[in-house]
Design a protein around this motif. Structure first.
Motif, PDB file in Angstrom:
ATOM      1  N   SER A 188       0.847  -1.192   0.000  1.00 50.62           N
ATOM      2  CA  SER A 188       0.000   0.000   0.000  1.00 50.62           C
ATOM      3  C   SER A 188       0.882   1.241   0.000  1.00 50.62           C
ATOM      4  CB  SER A 188      -0.905   0.002   1.242  1.00 50.62           C
ATOM      5  OG  SER A 188      -1.543   1.251   1.388  1.00 50.62           O
ATOM      6  N   GLU A 189       0.463   2.256  -0.732  1.00 46.08           N
ATOM      7  CA  GLU A 189       1.187   3.522  -0.729  1.00 46.08           C
ATOM      8  C   GLU A 189       0.626   4.473   0.315  1.00 46.08           C
ATOM      9  OE1 GLU A 189       1.630   5.202  -4.606  1.00 46.08           O
ATOM     10  OE2 GLU A 189       2.651   3.436  -5.405  1.00 46.08           O
ATOM     11  N   ALA A 190      -0.224   3.974   1.168  1.00 48.31           N
ATOM     12  CA  ALA A 190      -0.831   4.790   2.227  1.00 48.31           C
ATOM     13  C   ALA A 190      -0.550   4.151   3.580  1.00 48.31           C
ATOM     14  CB  ALA A 190      -2.330   4.943   1.989  1.00 48.31           C
ATOM     15  N   ARG A 191       0.741   3.949   3.880  1.00 44.68           N
ATOM     16  CA  ARG A 191       1.113   3.328   5.152  1.00 44.68           C
ATOM     17  C   ARG A 191       0.997   4.292   6.325  1.00 44.68           C
ATOM     18  NH1 ARG A 191       6.909   0.618   4.769  1.00 44.68           N
ATOM     19  NH2 ARG A 191       7.446   2.731   4.067  1.00 44.68           N
ATOM     20  N   LEU A 203       6.384  11.151  -1.788  1.00 41.22           N
ATOM     21  CA  LEU A 203       5.312  11.186  -2.782  1.00 41.22           C
ATOM     22  C   LEU A 203       4.952  12.628  -3.136  1.00 41.22           C
ATOM     23  CD1 LEU A 203       3.047   8.267  -1.497  1.00 41.22           C
ATOM     24  CD2 LEU A 203       4.468   8.302  -3.566  1.00 41.22           C
ATOM     25  N   ARG A 204       5.056  13.534  -2.167  1.00 42.34           N
ATOM     26  CA  ARG A 204       4.831  14.950  -2.493  1.00 42.34           C
ATOM     27  C   ARG A 204       5.905  15.453  -3.450  1.00 42.34           C
ATOM     28  NH1 ARG A 204       6.522  20.586  -0.246  1.00 42.34           N
ATOM     29  NH2 ARG A 204       5.167  21.782  -1.620  1.00 42.34           N
ATOM     30  N   GLN A 205       7.133  15.018  -3.211  1.00 35.05           N
ATOM     31  CA  GLN A 205       8.227  15.378  -4.097  1.00 35.05           C
ATOM     32  C   GLN A 205       7.951  14.899  -5.526  1.00 35.05           C
ATOM     33  OE1 GLN A 205      12.023  13.404  -3.237  1.00 35.05           O
ATOM     34  NE2 GLN A 205      12.910  15.427  -2.881  1.00 35.05           N
ATOM     35  N   GLU A 232       0.756   8.126 -10.712  1.00 34.25           N
ATOM     36  CA  GLU A 232       0.364   8.374  -9.319  1.00 34.25           C
ATOM     37  C   GLU A 232      -0.551   7.249  -8.824  1.00 34.25           C
ATOM     38  OE1 GLU A 232      -2.111  11.879  -7.193  1.00 34.25           O
ATOM     39  OE2 GLU A 232      -0.303  12.523  -8.275  1.00 34.25           O
ATOM     40  N   GLY A 233      -0.271   6.798  -7.627  1.00 36.68           N
ATOM     41  CA  GLY A 233      -1.014   5.694  -7.034  1.00 36.68           C
ATOM     42  C   GLY A 233      -0.364   4.346  -7.262  1.00 36.68           C
ATOM     43  N   HIS A 234       0.590   4.303  -8.206  1.00 38.69           N
ATOM     44  CA  HIS A 234       1.308   3.055  -8.518  1.00 38.69           C
ATOM     45  C   HIS A 234       2.777   3.401  -8.751  1.00 38.69           C
ATOM     46  CE1 HIS A 234      -2.578   1.018  -9.013  1.00 38.69           C
ATOM     47  NE2 HIS A 234      -2.958   2.095  -9.696  1.00 38.69           N
TER      48      HIS A 234
END
Length: 383
Positions: free
Chosen positions: A27-30, A39-41, A111-113
């Motif tokens: 998951s990218e939302a740990r 991810l903001r970068q 984004e998201g992957h």
């Protein structure tokens, strides 16, 4: 020996296949601060292209980072001063503390992957180098050592590499740099282009983690000391080429620091990360109890073994790793912050360099080694 090669090759492939399956489910939302900041970068690069080097908090006008903060229940999501991984600069800007390389690589994927493809790509590079090492091995001990290193490197891509998105690209670059370093020292020591390429790769690694700058310490020693002894133009040119390569490689970080901190030589990190060295038994004890201690022992042991072997072709590689290990371990053992991946880059760079140095020994050196050991056992000094 072919059966042993095949067995280790299948082990490496099985580990990387298992890694890919596991990574594809991540998951990218740990909820980890570092993850969200990287991810903001990446989001900034996808929005602004090269302009993503500017990480000023005011550029979050699409509320991307605020949304991420709200998702994890961060209380002060409206106040950039309180944002994790961000620091106020003298100019008044609030900027990301990280160098731009990791975010740039993440931005290459949709984004998201973004995370899984980054880890999978790095794992495949390591697996390819592991299989190359096995193919190059000509003796049973070298097959075993190459196979163990390859399996270990791919295994580490899950733990501890998962702890930070900056680790997988660093691991891949260290493996490639180790191969090129061995090619330079064992086959083409006069090559200016190869030295410059190694410097470029090590400079690029700084864009993922600033402490990766220490990975070049041993190289500057091995290039600088001969020049002080000989004062020859050839040694000066090789040292200059390496330094220029490092500088060019880390240019994105220097540009990002100039944009965000006001100077290419000013850091975007806060005071908690910029501290004087101090030896702390508690930090040292954490390394003793961590997997990193095993890697340190392996790197030091392999270096000592190669030095003791007494082969002129491999001694330079061992001396380089001595300097690199001394500088890097000295820094992190006196750094008052411990993580599970701090010394992984230097230990893996050392192990890859030493492994390929052994595999790339000239044929006459490999054939002479058993004779030299036999003569020593008989008490006869080889001529």
């Amino acid at each position: 020996m072919k059966a042993v090669k095949l067995a280790f090759g299948l082990i490496c492939l099985a580990i990387v296949a298992s890694d890919i399956v596991a990574m594809s489910r991540w998951s990218e939302a740990r909820g980890v601060y570092d993850d969200i900041c990287y991810l903001r970068q990446a989001h900034l690069f996808q929005r602004f292209g090269i302009g993503g080097l500017d990480t000023n908090a005011v550029r979050d006008d699409d509320h991307y980072f605020e949304g991420k903060m709200k998702e994890i229940g961060f209380a002060d999501w409206k106040d950039p001063i309180r944002w994790p991984c961000h620091n106020p600069m003298p100019s008044g800007k609030v900027v990301l503390q990280y160098p731009p390389g990791t975010g740039f690589l993440l931005a290459l994927f949709p984004e998201g992957h973004q995370v899984a493809p980054l880890y999978i790509a790095a794992s495949l590079i390591l697996c390819a180098l592991a299989l190359s090492g096995l193919a190059m091995a000509r003796t049973l001990p070298s097959v075993i050592s190459a196979g163990v290193l390859g399996a270990l490197a791919v295994y580490l891509m899950i733990n501890p590499a998962k702890a930070s998105y900056s680790v997988p690209p660093t691991m891949a670059l260290c493996a490639v740099a180790g191969l090129l370093t061995s090619l330079w020292l064992m086959r083409n020591k006069r090559s200016v282009l190869l030295v410059a390429l190694i410097g470029l790769l090590l400079g690029v690694s700084v864009n993922f983690r600033l402490p990766n700058a220490l990975l070049a310490a041993g190289y500057f020693l091995i290039l600088g000391l001969p020049f002080l002894w000989t004062r020859s133009l050839a040694t000066f040119v090789r040292g200059l080429a390496f330094g220029a390569g490092v500088l060019v490689g880390m240019a994105p970080t220097l540009a990002a620091q100039a944009i965000n901190a006001g100077s290419a030589l000013a850091t975007t990190y806060g005071s908690a990360d910029v501290v004087a060295p101090v030896f702390d038994l508690a930090v040292f004890g954490q390394y003793l109890r961590d997997m990193q201690f095993v890697l340190i022992v392996l790197a030091v042991g392999a270096t000592a073994w190669l030095l003791a072997a007494g082969e002129e072709h491999a001694r330079q590689a061992a001396l380089l790793t001595v300097g690199n290990l001394a500088f890097n371990l000295g820094f992190f053992m006196t750094h008052p912050i411990f993580t599970h991946y701090y010394v992984v880059p230097i230990t893996m760079l050392s192990l890859w360099t030493l492994s390929f140095a052994r595999l790339l020994r000239p044929l006459e050196a490999r054939e002479a080694a058993p004779v030299r050991r036999k003569s020593t056992n008989l008490g006869v000094l080889p001529r």
